[in-house]
Design a protein around this motif. Sequence first.
Motif, PDB file in Angstrom:
ATOM      1  N   LEU A 152     -19.518-107.950 -80.232  1.00  0.00           N
ATOM      2  CA  LEU A 152     -20.336-107.668 -79.342  1.00  0.00           C
ATOM      3  C   LEU A 152     -21.761-107.992 -79.620  1.00  0.00           C
ATOM      4  O   LEU A 152     -22.295-108.012 -80.760  1.00  0.00           O
ATOM      5  CB  LEU A 152     -20.221-106.207 -79.051  1.00  0.00           C
ATOM      6  CG  LEU A 152     -18.630-105.560 -78.410  1.00  0.00           C
ATOM      7  CD1 LEU A 152     -19.041-104.061 -78.404  1.00  0.00           C
ATOM      8  CD2 LEU A 152     -18.690-106.138 -77.232  1.00  0.00           C
ATOM      9  N   THR A 153     -22.620-108.241 -78.748  1.00  0.00           N
ATOM     10  CA  THR A 153     -24.160-108.380 -78.687  1.00  0.00           C
ATOM     11  C   THR A 153     -24.801-107.329 -78.026  1.00  0.00           C
ATOM     12  O   THR A 153     -23.998-106.605 -77.232  1.00  0.00           O
ATOM     13  CB  THR A 153     -24.452-109.980 -78.175  1.00  0.00           C
ATOM     14  OG1 THR A 153     -24.107-109.874 -76.777  1.00  0.00           O
ATOM     15  CG2 THR A 153     -23.742-110.978 -78.929  1.00  0.00           C
ATOM     16  N   VAL A 219     -19.201-104.935 -72.252  1.00  0.00           N
ATOM     17  CA  VAL A 219     -18.473-103.996 -71.691  1.00  0.00           C
ATOM     18  C   VAL A 219     -19.122-103.259 -70.619  1.00  0.00           C
ATOM     19  O   VAL A 219     -20.187-103.822 -70.087  1.00  0.00           O
ATOM     20  CB  VAL A 219     -18.434-102.921 -73.022  1.00  0.00           C
ATOM     21  CG1 VAL A 219     -17.839-103.373 -74.319  1.00  0.00           C
ATOM     22  CG2 VAL A 219     -20.051-102.547 -73.267  1.00  0.00           C
ATOM     23  N   THR A 220     -18.550-102.438 -69.921  1.00  0.00           N
ATOM     24  CA  THR A 220     -18.901-101.635 -68.900  1.00  0.00           C
ATOM     25  C   THR A 220     -20.297-100.922 -69.165  1.00  0.00           C
ATOM     26  O   THR A 220     -20.599-100.660 -70.227  1.00  0.00           O
ATOM     27  CB  THR A 220     -18.078-100.812 -68.080  1.00  0.00           C
ATOM     28  OG1 THR A 220     -17.668 -99.691 -69.111  1.00  0.00           O
ATOM     29  CG2 THR A 220     -16.766-101.632 -67.971  1.00  0.00           C
ATOM     30  N   GLU A 221     -21.034-100.585 -68.040  1.00  0.00           N
ATOM     31  CA  GLU A 221     -22.190 -99.873 -68.421  1.00  0.00           C
ATOM     32  C   GLU A 221     -21.919 -98.463 -68.970  1.00  0.00           C
ATOM     33  O   GLU A 221     -22.640 -97.961 -69.974  1.00  0.00           O
ATOM     34  CB  GLU A 221     -23.007 -99.707 -66.994  1.00  0.00           C
ATOM     35  CG  GLU A 221     -24.482 -98.930 -67.234  1.00  0.00           C
ATOM     36  CD  GLU A 221     -25.445 -99.945 -67.897  1.00  0.00           C
ATOM     37  OE1 GLU A 221     -26.323 -99.359 -68.547  1.00  0.00           O
ATOM     38  OE2 GLU A 221     -25.331-101.269 -67.656  1.00  0.00           O
ATOM     39  N   SER A 222     -21.032 -97.906 -68.559  1.00  0.00           N
ATOM     40  CA  SER A 222     -20.683 -96.402 -69.056  1.00  0.00           C
ATOM     41  C   SER A 222     -19.965 -96.554 -70.532  1.00  0.00           C
ATOM     42  O   SER A 222     -20.458 -95.783 -71.527  1.00  0.00           O
ATOM     43  CB  SER A 222     -19.517 -95.559 -68.347  1.00  0.00           C
ATOM     44  OG  SER A 222     -18.515 -96.442 -68.238  1.00  0.00           O
ATOM     45  N   LEU A 227     -21.273 -96.165 -76.549  1.00  0.00           N
ATOM     46  CA  LEU A 227     -21.459 -97.028 -77.599  1.00  0.00           C
ATOM     47  C   LEU A 227     -22.813 -96.560 -78.410  1.00  0.00           C
ATOM     48  O   LEU A 227     -22.936 -96.346 -79.452  1.00  0.00           O
ATOM     49  CB  LEU A 227     -21.018 -98.305 -77.670  1.00  0.00           C
ATOM     50  CG  LEU A 227     -19.612 -98.568 -77.909  1.00  0.00           C
ATOM     51  CD1 LEU A 227     -19.549 -99.964 -77.360  1.00  0.00           C
ATOM     52  CD2 LEU A 227     -19.145 -98.314 -79.034  1.00  0.00           C
ATOM     53  N   LEU A 228     -23.715 -97.010 -77.424  1.00  0.00           N
ATOM     54  CA  LEU A 228     -25.017 -96.756 -77.853  1.00  0.00           C
ATOM     55  C   LEU A 228     -25.290 -95.353 -78.503  1.00  0.00           C
ATOM     56  O   LEU A 228     -26.027 -95.069 -79.485  1.00  0.00           O
ATOM     57  CB  LEU A 228     -26.374 -97.263 -77.122  1.00  0.00           C
ATOM     58  CG  LEU A 228     -26.355 -98.659 -76.707  1.00  0.00           C
ATOM     59  CD1 LEU A 228     -27.103 -98.886 -75.572  1.00  0.00           C
ATOM     60  CD2 LEU A 228     -26.862 -99.396 -78.043  1.00  0.00           C
TER      61      LEU A 228
END
Length: 288
Positions: A152-153, A219-222, A227-228
């Motif tokens: 991921l980025t 990935v999706t917004e949710s 993750l963040l």
Amino acid sequence: MSGTLPVIEPVSPAIGARVTGLDLSQDVSDQAWKTVQDAFHQYNVLVFPGQDISVEQQKSFTARFGPLMTHSHLLPMTVEGHPEVMVLHNNEQKPPGLNDWHTDNSGWSEPPLGTSLYAKVTPKVGGDTLYGNMYLAYETLSAPMQELLLQLTATHDVRKAFGPDYGNLQKSLRKKGIDPDQQFAGQDPVEHPLIRTHPETGRRALYISNPYVTRINGVTESESRALLDFLRRHIETNELIYRHRWTQGDLVIWDNRCTQHLAVADYFPHERLMHRLNIAGEKPFLKL
């Protein structure tokens, strides 16, 4: 030029070392510099206590790590005649601005390699800086989580860091005649890997910066928000952190490629005056 070698002593199990036996107002020998350079790559944060140095001497020593950066948007906040040296000055009239974990200037395509911060005036109480080891932040994740993040980025946006979410910082810039909205209107967001490879050590480190990151890509917004949120909490793990209590004359240099830091904004209305330099870096990359 001093011929003695510096003494390197760890300041915590996770990150950081104290460097004594060097007077940075004098030239540093090549042999002593090699000791410092090796310690920088091993400990990521170096504390040089009790230094009495000029602006020129801070610049000269910091430049051993790499070319110094000039930030056009911060020129009104620099030492006169020294555009590389940003003045961080907080007091009763100017409350501290940023109180969040971050790595410096990740919203640019080539963020700084490192940062040099010299304590001119320290508050009577508070004003510590926390440093987190992002090698360990990555290495202490489970193997499945590591595998996911390697794919991921994240998007980093300067406009977020200087926007309404950070009102005190925005207010400080406007007082110096800098309009963040106008300054960064044409600056596009950049994309960096979530896990970056350190170009010197080859180790992998978690690379996010809360003021700048707007989302995780792919990935999706949710899913991005979840993750963040998880990674932000993970960075705060005590076992990853060294807390530095500043004393006048401390020079601290850290590696932005494998650390995060948080300047604790708990000292208002006391005065805190620092001189900051950024060392030019490279575009973050991941070597698989």
